[in-house]
Motif scaffolding. Sequence first.
Motif, PDB file in Angstrom:
ATOM      1  N   THR A 280       0.858  -1.185   0.000  1.00  0.00           N
ATOM      2  CA  THR A 280       0.000   0.000   0.000  1.00  0.00           C
ATOM      3  C   THR A 280       0.891   1.230   0.000  1.00  0.00           C
ATOM      4  O   THR A 280       2.018   1.202   0.514  1.00  0.00           O
ATOM      5  N   ASP A 281       0.382   2.322  -0.573  1.00  0.00           N
ATOM      6  CA  ASP A 281       1.167   3.550  -0.602  1.00  0.00           C
ATOM      7  C   ASP A 281       0.853   4.372   0.651  1.00  0.00           C
ATOM      8  O   ASP A 281       0.007   3.980   1.466  1.00  0.00           O
ATOM      9  N   PRO A 282       1.546   5.504   0.871  1.00  0.00           N
ATOM     10  CA  PRO A 282       1.309   6.284   2.086  1.00  0.00           C
ATOM     11  C   PRO A 282      -0.114   6.800   2.241  1.00  0.00           C
ATOM     12  O   PRO A 282      -0.515   7.165   3.348  1.00  0.00           O
ATOM     13  N   GLN A 283      -0.883   6.848   1.151  1.00  0.00           N
ATOM     14  CA  GLN A 283      -2.280   7.262   1.222  1.00  0.00           C
ATOM     15  C   GLN A 283      -3.205   6.100   1.562  1.00  0.00           C
ATOM     16  O   GLN A 283      -4.415   6.266   1.647  1.00  0.00           O
ATOM     17  N   GLY A 284      -2.637   4.890   1.722  1.00  0.00           N
ATOM     18  CA  GLY A 284      -3.433   3.716   2.016  1.00  0.00           C
ATOM     19  C   GLY A 284      -4.013   3.041   0.791  1.00  0.00           C
ATOM     20  O   GLY A 284      -4.839   2.136   0.909  1.00  0.00           O
ATOM     21  N   ARG A 285      -3.545   3.431  -0.404  1.00  0.00           N
ATOM     22  CA  ARG A 285      -4.084   2.867  -1.639  1.00  0.00           C
ATOM     23  C   ARG A 285      -3.320   1.588  -1.995  1.00  0.00           C
ATOM     24  O   ARG A 285      -2.091   1.572  -1.987  1.00  0.00           O
ATOM     25  N   PRO A 286      -4.023   0.493  -2.320  1.00  0.00           N
ATOM     26  CA  PRO A 286      -3.341  -0.761  -2.645  1.00  0.00           C
ATOM     27  C   PRO A 286      -2.695  -0.703  -4.022  1.00  0.00           C
ATOM     28  O   PRO A 286      -3.219  -0.094  -4.952  1.00  0.00           O
ATOM     29  N   GLY A 287      -1.538  -1.339  -4.132  1.00  0.00           N
ATOM     30  CA  GLY A 287      -0.850  -1.376  -5.415  1.00  0.00           C
ATOM     31  C   GLY A 287       0.228  -2.433  -5.417  1.00  0.00           C
ATOM     32  O   GLY A 287       0.315  -3.264  -4.504  1.00  0.00           O
ATOM     33  N   VAL A 288       1.047  -2.419  -6.444  1.00  0.00           N
ATOM     34  CA  VAL A 288       2.159  -3.345  -6.601  1.00  0.00           C
ATOM     35  C   VAL A 288       3.449  -2.538  -6.646  1.00  0.00           C
ATOM     36  O   VAL A 288       3.538  -1.527  -7.349  1.00  0.00           O
TER      37      VAL A 288
END
Length: 348
Positions: A280-288
């Motif tokens: 997850t990125d610092p904004q809490g968004r899931p990703g790879v």
Amino acid sequence: MSDIDNLVRAIDPAPHAPDQGPGARELRAAIMATQARPHRTARRLPRRAGAIGLAAAAAAAAVFLGQVTLTAAPSPTVTSGGTALSGTSILLAAATKAQAAPEGAYWHLKELYVGSAGPYGQNGNTYHLETSYLSETWVAKDGRGWIGRRQLAARPLDVEAWRRDGSPAEWEMGKDGGVYSTSPGEGTLTRLKGEQKLYWSALPLTLKEIEALPADPEALKKRAAEAIRSDQDFAGSAEDWLPRTLASLLYELPASPQVRSAAYQALATLPAVRVEGRTTDPQGRPGVSVTFPIQQGQPTQGRLIIDPDTSKVLTFEVTGGMPQVKDRVTRVLESGWTDTRPSPPSAE
């Protein structure tokens, strides 16, 4: 059929197809791992879309970055081991998602920078601040440009030390003037003079020149190397800087969907690029997470966090720099074409 299924089919199109190699197998496993978590819709900001290379804005950004060092994002939560990628990679699947973006009157990039400043206080009772600001860039198709900026509220990282310092609400930025405040600043919008050019590495390009970039991965790598070497002070191997230069086409510049796809494919051919798995990125968004060295033989690393559903870049980080320089994080809030007119950034 879900978006994840489409991504998997892009690298594993038929049950009896020939084996496409370890890169494809690892990619398929990484993509399938994203199905283990419930689907969440990321909270979106109003539809509008910087560390974009506007010549007129570069000096102002350099002043700010000279006063503040950016902090690192939280450590990633990785579900699969890092795998050196050659040939097929997660970037090939992302390339299949680089579909035609909506048309609009302006290219728009909105980014959030979170950093630290200090120390403040006295007599050994010192503390640092967490600081942040929004940067927005608009470029119209006729070359007109605008840059927006808003300083967000600062907060002390050591609350007790801040209280012992008298709980100040403002702090001087430095010798160049300005203050950090516990209240957000006013948003500003500046119209830039003349036709704007956007920097690709050290090469300034007009929108038409960006549109004309090659959509063939190998040709795009050659053009990227030329952009790197256009810096008269550049020394070293252009190949070392290819990952970062190609990555800028994914979110910083208004490249066509075909060029974005070619950039993903070109990145997939670079052996130093690695897929680190789901995070997850610092904004809490899931990703790879996808990583690469910024310069071969040096500890500095670049990391992209990509949304596998859209192929969009969520975050770009630079870590492992010199000890006196904090890790740098860029959170991409919006990137794309929009019909919304330029306006000062809001605090939301």
